[in-house]
Structure formats: structure tokens, C-alpha cells
Design a protein around this motif. Structure first.
Motif, PDB file in Angstrom:
ATOM      1  N   VAL A 196      60.550  27.971  76.091  1.00 24.73           N
ATOM      2  CA  VAL A 196      59.162  27.808  76.531  1.00 24.73           C
ATOM      3  C   VAL A 196      59.121  27.010  77.832  1.00 24.73           C
ATOM      4  CG1 VAL A 196      56.864  26.904  75.962  1.00 24.73           C
ATOM      5  CG2 VAL A 196      58.284  27.912  74.168  1.00 24.73           C
ATOM      6  N   ARG A 197      59.858  25.912  77.867  1.00 28.50           N
ATOM      7  CA  ARG A 197      59.879  25.089  79.089  1.00 28.50           C
ATOM      8  C   ARG A 197      60.429  25.887  80.273  1.00 28.50           C
ATOM      9  NH1 ARG A 197      61.711  18.848  80.154  1.00 28.50           N
ATOM     10  NH2 ARG A 197      61.465  18.949  82.413  1.00 28.50           N
ATOM     11  N   TYR A 215      57.809  28.246  81.484  1.00 27.46           N
ATOM     12  CA  TYR A 215      56.759  27.490  82.171  1.00 27.46           C
ATOM     13  C   TYR A 215      57.217  27.076  83.571  1.00 27.46           C
ATOM     14  CZ  TYR A 215      53.125  24.129  83.176  1.00 27.46           C
ATOM     15  OH  TYR A 215      52.090  23.463  83.792  1.00 27.46           O
ATOM     16  N   GLU A 216      58.434  26.571  83.662  1.00 28.07           N
ATOM     17  CA  GLU A 216      58.952  26.134  84.963  1.00 28.07           C
ATOM     18  C   GLU A 216      59.121  27.300  85.934  1.00 28.07           C
ATOM     19  OE1 GLU A 216      62.473  23.982  83.712  1.00 28.07           O
ATOM     20  OE2 GLU A 216      61.389  22.071  83.767  1.00 28.07           O
ATOM     21  N   ARG A 272      52.261  31.013  82.413  1.00 29.80           N
ATOM     22  CA  ARG A 272      51.274  30.122  81.808  1.00 29.80           C
ATOM     23  C   ARG A 272      50.810  30.714  80.491  1.00 29.80           C
ATOM     24  NH1 ARG A 272      53.745  27.530  84.605  1.00 29.80           N
ATOM     25  NH2 ARG A 272      53.119  26.274  86.365  1.00 29.80           N
ATOM     26  N   PHE A 273      50.597  29.842  79.525  1.00 34.90           N
ATOM     27  CA  PHE A 273      50.231  30.251  78.178  1.00 34.90           C
ATOM     28  C   PHE A 273      48.917  29.594  77.797  1.00 34.90           C
ATOM     29  CE2 PHE A 273      54.594  28.602  78.606  1.00 34.90           C
ATOM     30  CZ  PHE A 273      55.280  29.802  78.768  1.00 34.90           C
ATOM     31  N   ILE A 325      50.532  27.140  72.861  1.00 30.99           N
ATOM     32  CA  ILE A 325      51.923  27.191  72.422  1.00 30.99           C
ATOM     33  C   ILE A 325      51.934  26.831  70.939  1.00 30.99           C
ATOM     34  CG2 ILE A 325      54.230  26.212  72.670  1.00 30.99           C
ATOM     35  CD1 ILE A 325      53.356  25.433  75.588  1.00 30.99           C
ATOM     36  N   LEU A 345      55.719  19.595  78.408  1.00 34.55           N
ATOM     37  CA  LEU A 345      54.705  20.652  78.325  1.00 34.55           C
ATOM     38  C   LEU A 345      53.319  20.050  78.086  1.00 34.55           C
ATOM     39  CD1 LEU A 345      56.865  23.168  76.291  1.00 34.55           C
ATOM     40  CD2 LEU A 345      55.962  23.557  78.613  1.00 34.55           C
ATOM     41  N   ASN A 394      51.852  18.520  81.199  1.00 38.89           N
ATOM     42  CA  ASN A 394      51.417  19.540  82.148  1.00 38.89           C
ATOM     43  C   ASN A 394      50.218  20.341  81.644  1.00 38.89           C
ATOM     44  OD1 ASN A 394      53.223  19.717  84.689  1.00 38.89           O
ATOM     45  ND2 ASN A 394      54.605  19.204  83.009  1.00 38.89           N
ATOM     46  N   ASN A 448      49.445  21.729  78.608  1.00 43.73           N
ATOM     47  CA  ASN A 448      49.542  22.806  77.618  1.00 43.73           C
ATOM     48  C   ASN A 448      48.991  22.364  76.267  1.00 43.73           C
ATOM     49  OD1 ASN A 448      51.234  25.118  78.868  1.00 43.73           O
ATOM     50  ND2 ASN A 448      52.270  23.244  79.512  1.00 43.73           N
TER      51      ASN A 448
END
Length: 167
Positions: free
Chosen positions: A91-92, A95-96, A100-101, A104, A135, A138, A140
């Protein structure tokens, strides 16, 4: 229009009854996307997960991490996706790389040496805690929920030392 990610779920079992049927039916999706470097090479696992997805009346596709990132940013058509990965580290990484989600979902992460329980179905390493905190920092929305309709636990800032002490 790029595909729309409805939800990303971390579940070390990947696609099984809960993800392939229960979660898929509760989400407005076209396709389950399994992102796992090992599974993309394992035809037997893919066949098993494909039969489960068919039971949920959804399509399924298998990608390596790098393969999905390339496919996602070059795709069009606005398909609605449910991403399933084995680890928080994936996931990270996604994202990096700019994905975008909206949310999570952390599902099952089984016990193994070096993992400590956050709850009965979620065991975390120090790296997991660092990645979840990253996450969260940032913006999420991260939550634990076994299946739709059950209690949902929001996951916020975690302290690994405190988690270890709870053993």
C-alpha cells in the motif's frame, strides 16, 4: 479517465470468500485487482481466486506491483476497482508512486514471529506500524473491518513499543 479505486484491502490471504464475494458485492466495482509479485507467477493460485471472483460475479486481474502501476497510469475507461494486496508495505509503495485511495481497509494479517497483535486478526511488525503512521500522516483513512456490516475500527497513530507491551 483513469480507473477509480473504490477500496484497497490488505489481507494476507488475498482473494477468498470474504474478499471475492462479500466485499465485492458490497462495493460498486467492475474488477478485483490482485497486486502481488508472487501470485502473478502462480497459475494455480490465480485459478483458485478466479473461481471465487466468478462466484461474486466480478472480473479479476493479477499484477505485479510495477505492472499495476504502469497499467493504472496508462489505462482509460473509468473502471471501478477493488485492490487486494498482502501487505501494508505494498500500500505504501503504491501511494508513494502516486496512487490515491479513498479508504484503506486492513483485514487479516496473521501472526508470525516478530508480529504483535493490534486485535485478534491483525498482527503488526515495526515496519507495518511505521507504514501505517506514514499513510495516516498523509491523510489516508485507514480502518480495520473484517466484513462489511460489522464493526469498523479506525486506525490512527500507533506506537510499536506500546503494541509490543500489550502482548
Amino acid at each position: 479517465m483513469q480507473p477509480i479505486i473504490q477500496l484497497i484491502r490488505v489481507d494476507n490471504r488475498l482473494v477468498h470468500g470474504q474478499t471475492g464475494v462479500t466485499w465485492s458485492n458490497s462495493l460498486d466495482i467492475d474488477t478485483i485487482i490482485v497486486i502481488d509479485d508472487e501470485t502473478v507467477q502462480n497459475i494455480f493460485s490465480q485459478k483458485l481466486m478466479t473461481s471465487i471472483a466468478k462466484a461474486g460475479s466480478v472480473h479479476i486481474a493479477f499484477y505485479s506491483i510495477a505492472g499495476f502501476i504502469d497499467a493504472y497510469f496508462s489505462a482509460s475507461g473509468g473502471k471501478k476497482l477493488f485492490l487486494v494486496v498482502k501487505s501494508i508495505q505494498v500500500v505504501r509503495t503504491l501511494y508513494e508512486q502516486g496512487l490515491r485511495f479513498p479508504r484503506i481497509n486492513i483485514g487479516n494479517i496473521h501472526y508470525e514471529r516478530g508480529r504483535y497483535p493490534l486485535n485478534k486478526k491483525m498482527y503488526l511488525t515495526q515496519q507495518d506500524v511505521e507504514d501505517l503512521n506514514y499513510l495516516n500522516e498523509n491523510g489516508n483513512e485507514i480502518f480495520y473491518q473484517d466484513v462489511p456490516g460489522t464493526l469498523s475500527e479506525k486506525i490512527e497513530r500507533l506506537d510499536f513499543e506500546r503494541l509490543k507491551a500489550r502482548r
